[in-house]
Scaffold this motif. Structure first.
Motif: not given
Ligand SMILES: NC(=O)c1ccc[n+]([C@@H]2O[C@H](COP(=O)([O-])OP(=O)(O)OC[C@H]3O[C@@H](n4cnc5c(N)ncnc54)[C@H](OP(=O)(O)O)[C@@H]3O)[C@@H](O)[C@H]2O)c1
Length: 286
Positions: A43, A134, A187, A227-228, A233
């Motif tokens: 994504d 979205s 996050e 995301k990681s 992870r």
């Molecule tokens: N459509 C939209 O408007 C929108 C907005 C925001 C996001 N998104 C999509 O959704 C995806 C995910 O959202 P997000 O990246 O904002 O937040 P998220 O996935 O909720 O959180 C990511 C955070 O969690 C940590 N993490 C991941 N797996 C972990 C685990 N198993 N244990 C502990 N910590 C962990 C990551 O750290 P590390 O990376 O350091 O491991 C990072 O700091 C994005 O990458 C994007 O593709 C879309």
């Protein structure tokens, strides 16, 4: 991997790898690691500025394109019929692909209708296998579906234990729209990884809090995008299909809902101002 089926029959893997906030110089490595870990659903978005790095990693990754599901999102700056069409051509070039599995309109602001008609045409030409939105609330989603040729097939919205999106999910299910969760871990905001309820459930299954959250989402038939940048992870987050949360556990997680965004409220005019400001700052970049 488990899948959901969109209104047009296209299958979408229930777990995806998101590349938001992964810097350009780390994206190729992260995507290589994610492919190796077993992710087949990626994504990105025009506004993440890493479509090119994702495309390169996939081209070099040795996994057949037909096994992959790739999403990008049209940035508001590119809304309007002609601009959206041109922006998708640029995304295809950056991604080094001749089709994209899912294209979403990233935000519910500006010339959504013109942008949507461009997606409809590109979908009918076969350049996009499915189209959606979205950050659309149920009323905006219903509106777009009601007054266009093709209704959105997916809506990607913030969804996590603090903001569970129960009513939007019910509306989407009623209309045959796939619910995708962004920021499934919020996050890490509001101490989600240390929440005692989630920790107790995780201990009960010998899993992590992150795994419990992803299992909870996929068990609700929501596609989770996590995301990681850490390979262990990434692997952990994929390893959620060998256990099931019981009814009491699902109810305990339901009680954590605050029905409030951990980020911003799309109904608040200040959010529109924030995007206008962001557009001014980023003009020409995405
Ligand atoms: N459509 C939209 O408007 C929108 C907005 C925001 C996001 N998104 C999509 O959704 C995806 C995910 O959202 P997000 O990246 O904002 O937040 P998220 O996935 O909720 O959180 C990511 C955070 O969690 C940590 N993490 C991941 N797996 C972990 C685990 N198993 N244990 C502990 N910590 C962990 C990551 O750290 P590390 O990376 O350091 O491991 C990072 O700091 C994005 O990458 C994007 O593709 C879309």
């Amino acid at each position: 991997m488990e899948y959901l089926t969109m209104a047009n029959g296209v299958k979408i893997p229930k777990l995806g790898f998101g590349v938001f906030q992964i810097p350009q110089d780390q994206t190729e490595q992260a995507v290589h690691d994610a492919l190796e870990a077993g992710y087949r659903h990626f994504d990105t978005a025009q506004s993440y500025f890493n479509e090119e790095q994702l495309g390169t990693a996939i081209a070099d990754g040795g996994v057949d394109r037909s096994e992959l599901f790739v999403t990008t999102k049209v940035w508001i700056e590119h809304y309007g019929y002609e601009q959206t069409k041109a922006s998708i051509e640029r995304s295809l070039t950056k991604l080094r692909m001749d089709y994209i599995d899912l294209v979403l309109l990233h935000q519910p602001f500006a010339d959504v209708y013109g942008a949507w008609r461009a997606l409809e045409d590109l979908y009918e030409q076969g350049k996009i296998r499915s189209i959606g939105v979205s950050n659309f609330s149920p009323d905006r989603l219903a509106d777009l579906g009601a007054f266009n040729r093709i209704a959105p097939m997916a809506d990607q919205i913030e969804t996590n234990p603090r903001n569970q999106q129960i009513t939007p999910h019910e509306e989407m299910a009623k209309r045959g729209v796939i619910h995708e969760a962004w920021a499934p871990f919020g996050e890490g905001r509001s101490g989600l990884f240390d929440d005692p309820t989630l920790k107790a459930i995780a201990d009960n299954h010998g899993k992590s809090v992150a795994q419990v959250i992803l299992r909870w989402l996929t068990q609700r038939d929501i596609v989770a995008i996590a995301k990681s940048v850490h390979k262990e992870r990434m692997e952990q987050n994929l390893d959620i299909f060998d256990f099931r949360l019981g009814e009491q556990e699902m109810n305990a997680i339901a009680a954590l809902d605050t029905k409030t965004s951990l980020f911003f409220d799309h109904h608040d005019p200040a959010t529109v101002d924030m995007f206008v400001h962001m557009l001014e700052e980023r003009r020409g970049r995405a």
